[in-house]
Scaffold this active site. Structure first.
Site, PDB file in Angstrom:
ATOM      1  N   VAL A 190     -27.708  24.852  -8.092  1.00 41.31           N
ATOM      2  CA  VAL A 190     -29.143  25.115  -8.250  1.00 41.31           C
ATOM      3  C   VAL A 190     -29.754  25.610  -6.953  1.00 41.31           C
ATOM      4  CG1 VAL A 190     -29.775  22.689  -7.786  1.00 41.31           C
ATOM      5  CG2 VAL A 190     -31.320  24.158  -9.082  1.00 41.31           C
ATOM      6  N   GLY A 243     -25.986  23.506 -16.113  1.00 36.65           N
ATOM      7  CA  GLY A 243     -27.223  22.746 -16.063  1.00 36.65           C
ATOM      8  C   GLY A 243     -27.876  22.906 -14.699  1.00 36.65           C
ATOM      9  N   GLU A 244     -28.580  21.866 -14.257  1.00 34.13           N
ATOM     10  CA  GLU A 244     -29.259  21.816 -12.957  1.00 34.13           C
ATOM     11  C   GLU A 244     -30.476  22.733 -12.881  1.00 34.13           C
ATOM     12  OE1 GLU A 244     -26.528  22.687  -9.790  1.00 34.13           O
ATOM     13  OE2 GLU A 244     -24.990  21.299 -10.524  1.00 34.13           O
ATOM     14  N   GLY A 245     -30.681  23.599 -13.879  1.00 37.57           N
ATOM     15  CA  GLY A 245     -31.717  24.611 -13.796  1.00 37.57           C
ATOM     16  C   GLY A 245     -31.180  25.965 -13.396  1.00 37.57           C
TER      17      GLY A 245
END
Length: 360
Positions: free
Chosen positions: A107, A326-328
């Site tokens: 991220v 994930g994580e953005g």
């Protein structure tokens, strides 16, 4: 580290009252403006739809170009981990949070690429991460209960996590953020996501359950079984979005719901990431249907539940890169597309500009 995020925060009822539908007049003006730009109609495809949405969110055409994106990585752990739903140890959640704060996660690399601020919100990691300026602590509880045998949390706990997310989003917007990106961290959270997606959409456990962070073989079958048991145990009505979140979700899901509702309340677009944020979006829209007007699906996750959730919400993802970190990360990769969609409406010449000057 800032502690106590969410204390004195806007209540869920206040958030719901503050959310209105996107501006239909601005939407119409953006459609008309696209028709007058120097291009064949529809030739910019999804970017045109995105620009129209941004105008409707901002309430004006052309919309402002969002140049101060911020990503909220909501983090928490899950009691369902005890059912063997993932090959990863629970301790990884806290360690990853600390790496995010140190600027060393996926991220962070992508956030630097698009000049986005990264803030991590701990709402329930099993072990409290080390203090850091990029960390906000609003620990509701350390780990949810095992959702396969009991409600993951109480309604009050879900509400506390939700308002913590809303408070952080409001803080970021007050500080200049004009585009919110949703991210997550929590070992086992694809299991809770599958439960939420099934409960909100009416799909069965097998259909919504995917491999997540590497579940395969016996682990994957145990994961699907845990999702099935959670759905059988759940008594919350799908119309009771907070009840479903409390019964089957994670604290990070609830916090992300708060981020989305706060974004909608402040008329700031919100970029979804993968399956965890897609699941949270179902909760946000369940609490206020107009919230969907402010949500942008960044990418199509390979997780089966992600496509099901987005289809249910009527959202079409911008990217399809096979992302599942994930994580953005996926949300951040879509930031330039959002900026480009706004710039097109504001900076592109019109057909009138093609007309020769008078007298020539």
């Amino acid at each position: 580290m800032t502690t106590g995020t969410g204390a004195g925060a806007t209540s869920i009822d206040d958030l719901r009252v503050a959310i209105g539908p996107a501006d239909t007049v601005a939407r119409g003006a953006a459609v008309a403006r696209h028709a007058g730009l120097v291009k064949p109609p529809g030739s910019l495809g999804r970017l045109e739809d995105l620009g129209v949405q941004l105008a409707a969110v901002a309430g004006r055409c052309p919309p402002p170009v969002p140049d101060s994106p911020a990503v909220v990585v909501a983090a928490a752990d899950h009691g369902v981990h005890a059912q063997g739903v993932t090959p990863w140890p629970q301790e990884i959640t806290t360690r990853m949070v600390e790496l995010f704060c140190a600027g060393r996660g996926g991220v962070n690399a992508i956030a630097r690429t698009v000049a986005a601020r990264v803030v991590v919100l701990d709402v329930g990691c099993a072990s409290a991460p080390a203090d850091h300026p990029a960390l906000r602590s609003a620990r509701v509880r350390a780990v949810t209960a095992d959702l396969s045998v009991a409600p993951a949390m109480s309604r009050a706990e879900a509400a506390r996590a939700l308002t913590a997310g809303a408070a952080l989003a409001t803080e970021l917007v007050d500080g200049g953020a004009d585009l919110l990106v949703t991210g997550d961290m929590g070992i086992g959270n694809t299991t809770a996501s599958a439960c939420l997606i099934a409960a909100f959409t009416g799909r069965d456990a097998a259909t919504v359950t995917g491999s997540g962070a590497g579940a395969a073989g016996r682990t994957l079958s145990d994961k699907a079984a845990a999702v099935g048991r959670g759905l059988e145990r759940n008594t919350a009505d799908p119309a009771d979005a907070l009840g479903v979140l409390a019964s089957l979700g994670g604290l990070e899901h609830a916090a992300l719901v708060g981020v989305m509702l706060a974004g909608a309340a402040r008329r700031v677009p919100v970029l979804l990431d993968g399956v965890i944020t897609n699941a949270a979006a179902l909760g946000a829209v369940g609490l206020h249907p107009a919230a969907v007007d402010y949500l942008i699906a960044s990418h199509r996750s390979p997780e089966p539940g992600a496509a099901i959730a987005l289809a249910y919400l009527g959202l079409v993802p911008l990217l399809d890169l096979g992302l599942r970190l994930g994580e953005g990360t996926g949300g951040l990769l879509a930031v330039p597309l959002v900026q480009a969609a706004a710039r097109i409406l504001g900076e592109m010449a019109t057909l009138d500009d093609l007309e020769p000057p008078a007298g020539t």
